[in-house]
Design an enzyme around this catalytic site. Structure first.
Site, PDB file in Angstrom:
ATOM      1  N   ILE A   1      -4.355   3.000   2.992  1.00  0.00           N
ATOM      2  CA  ILE A   1      -5.711   3.524   2.802  1.00  0.00           C
ATOM      3  C   ILE A   1      -6.305   4.078   4.101  1.00  0.00           C
ATOM      4  O   ILE A   1      -7.368   4.692   4.093  1.00  0.00           O
ATOM      5  CB  ILE A   1      -6.608   2.411   2.205  1.00  0.00           C
TER       6      ILE A   1
ATOM      7  N   LYS B   1      -5.979   2.126   7.429  1.00  0.00           N
ATOM      8  CA  LYS B   1      -6.331   1.106   8.417  1.00  0.00           C
ATOM      9  C   LYS B   1      -5.825   1.479   9.803  1.00  0.00           C
ATOM     10  O   LYS B   1      -6.546   1.353  10.788  1.00  0.00           O
ATOM     11  CB  LYS B   1      -5.779  -0.264   7.993  1.00  0.00           C
TER      12      LYS B   1
ATOM     13  N   ILE C   1      -4.963   4.469  11.136  1.00  0.00           N
ATOM     14  CA  ILE C   1      -5.660   5.603  11.746  1.00  0.00           C
ATOM     15  C   ILE C   1      -7.060   5.182  12.195  1.00  0.00           C
ATOM     16  O   ILE C   1      -7.569   5.649  13.215  1.00  0.00           O
ATOM     17  CB  ILE C   1      -5.718   6.809  10.779  1.00  0.00           C
TER      18      ILE C   1
ATOM     19  N   LYS D   1      -1.360  -5.836  15.169  1.00  0.00           N
ATOM     20  CA  LYS D   1      -1.116  -6.017  13.734  1.00  0.00           C
ATOM     21  C   LYS D   1      -0.202  -7.225  13.619  1.00  0.00           C
ATOM     22  O   LYS D   1       1.004  -7.127  13.858  1.00  0.00           O
ATOM     23  CB  LYS D   1      -0.471  -4.766  13.134  1.00  0.00           C
TER      24      LYS D   1
ATOM     25  N   SER E   1       5.322  -5.047   7.414  1.00  0.00           N
ATOM     26  CA  SER E   1       6.565  -4.949   6.647  1.00  0.00           C
ATOM     27  C   SER E   1       6.938  -3.476   6.536  1.00  0.00           C
ATOM     28  O   SER E   1       6.204  -2.602   6.989  1.00  0.00           O
ATOM     29  CB  SER E   1       6.403  -5.589   5.266  1.00  0.00           C
TER      30      SER E   1
ATOM     31  N   PHE F   1      -3.322  -6.573   6.642  1.00  0.00           N
ATOM     32  CA  PHE F   1      -2.137  -6.186   5.867  1.00  0.00           C
ATOM     33  C   PHE F   1      -2.596  -5.834   4.461  1.00  0.00           C
ATOM     34  O   PHE F   1      -3.210  -6.660   3.780  1.00  0.00           O
ATOM     35  CB  PHE F   1      -1.140  -7.349   5.836  1.00  0.00           C
TER      36      PHE F   1
ATOM     37  N   PHE G   1      -9.621  14.400   6.400  1.00  0.00           N
ATOM     38  CA  PHE G   1      -8.205  14.433   6.048  1.00  0.00           C
ATOM     39  C   PHE G   1      -7.397  14.897   7.262  1.00  0.00           C
ATOM     40  O   PHE G   1      -7.679  15.943   7.846  1.00  0.00           O
ATOM     41  CB  PHE G   1      -7.972  15.379   4.872  1.00  0.00           C
ATOM     42  N   ILE G   2      -6.420  14.092   7.654  1.00  0.00           N
ATOM     43  CA  ILE G   2      -5.551  14.418   8.787  1.00  0.00           C
ATOM     44  C   ILE G   2      -4.166  14.762   8.240  1.00  0.00           C
ATOM     45  O   ILE G   2      -3.481  13.895   7.690  1.00  0.00           O
ATOM     46  CB  ILE G   2      -5.442  13.241   9.784  1.00  0.00           C
TER      47      ILE G   2
END
EC number: 6.3.3.3
Length: 227
Positions: A14, A16, A18, A38, A42, A119, A207-208
């Site tokens: 979603i 996180k 960036i 972080k 996984s 996560f 938006f990237i």
């Protein structure tokens, strides 16, 4: 004293990472000593017998205090699945005490801000009996919620906020991250969320297209509203 923020999201994939990179860049621009981590990841890759997570590698680019990879990402799993499944298959038991011990290592360093990427979404099991969210609440980590702007985001955002509040956790603010370039009604979704979410909007990321280039993201953050 280290200012610690926990970054969660309305879902997995979603935005996180960036958002963590954007926050680090913003804080670095202000002259702070900033570190992102972080604790659990996984879907990692194995390179020369070492496991790396792409999200973590991106985060480490913007840490202006350098740590070893294993300090930033102590629990890294190749299988792309939930932590309680991945860890069990590797005979690794993750619990709240272990997470706190890993986090507390940063207390030994001169750091102004520690940004902890979660996560997946808010409700994620770390073992058969414990949730990641419970640990966040126990640690009293202020939460920044990343809302991915897409169809269904209003429902996802409001349900996540309700769940965080029910966990007696602290919501610092939220970041809107645009996931689709040509999403129909994206401005209407954003305007409604801004109206109904009763916490400060501290970032709005467009938006990237290039997911490997997270530079110059600081301009999309306005954290000064809450710090």
């Amino acid at each position: 004293m280290i200012n610690r923020y926990f970054i969660t999201g309305t879902d997995t994939n979603i935005g996180k990472t960036i958002s963590v990179c954007a926050l680090l860049q913003y804080l670095n621009k202000l002259g702070n000593k900033s570190v992102g981590c972080k604790l659990i990841s996984s879907g990692c890759k194995k390179i020369k017998n070492k496991i790396f997570n792409e999200d973590v590698v991106n985060i480490m680019k913007y840490n202006n205090i350098k740590f070893k990879y294993k300090d930033i990402n102590p629990f890294a799993f190749l299988e792309k699945t939930a932590p309680h499944i991945a860890s069990k298959r590797k005979n690794i038991f993750i619990n709240h005490i272990l997470l706190s011990n890993k986090l507390n290592k940063f207390l030994n360093y001169d750091i102004d801000y520690l940004i902890i990427e979660g996560f997946g979404g808010w409700k994620v099991p770390i073992n058969s009996n414990s949730m990641y969210s419970e640990w966040v609440s126990n640690e009293k980590l202020p939460i920044i919620l990343v809302v991915g702007i897409k169809l269904g985001c209003i429902n996802h955002a409001l349900l996540t906020i309700e769940s965080i509040k029910n966990s007696n956790a602290i919501i610092l603010g939220w970041i809107a991250n645009h996931l689709e370039k040509d999403l129909i009604n994206k401005n209407d979704y954003f305007k409604y969320l801004k109206k109904v979410i009763k916490y400060p909007l501290i970032g709005k990321i467009p938006f990237i297209k290039n997911k490997k280039n997270f530079s110059n993201l600081h301009k999309y953050i306005f954290l000064k509203k809450v710090i």
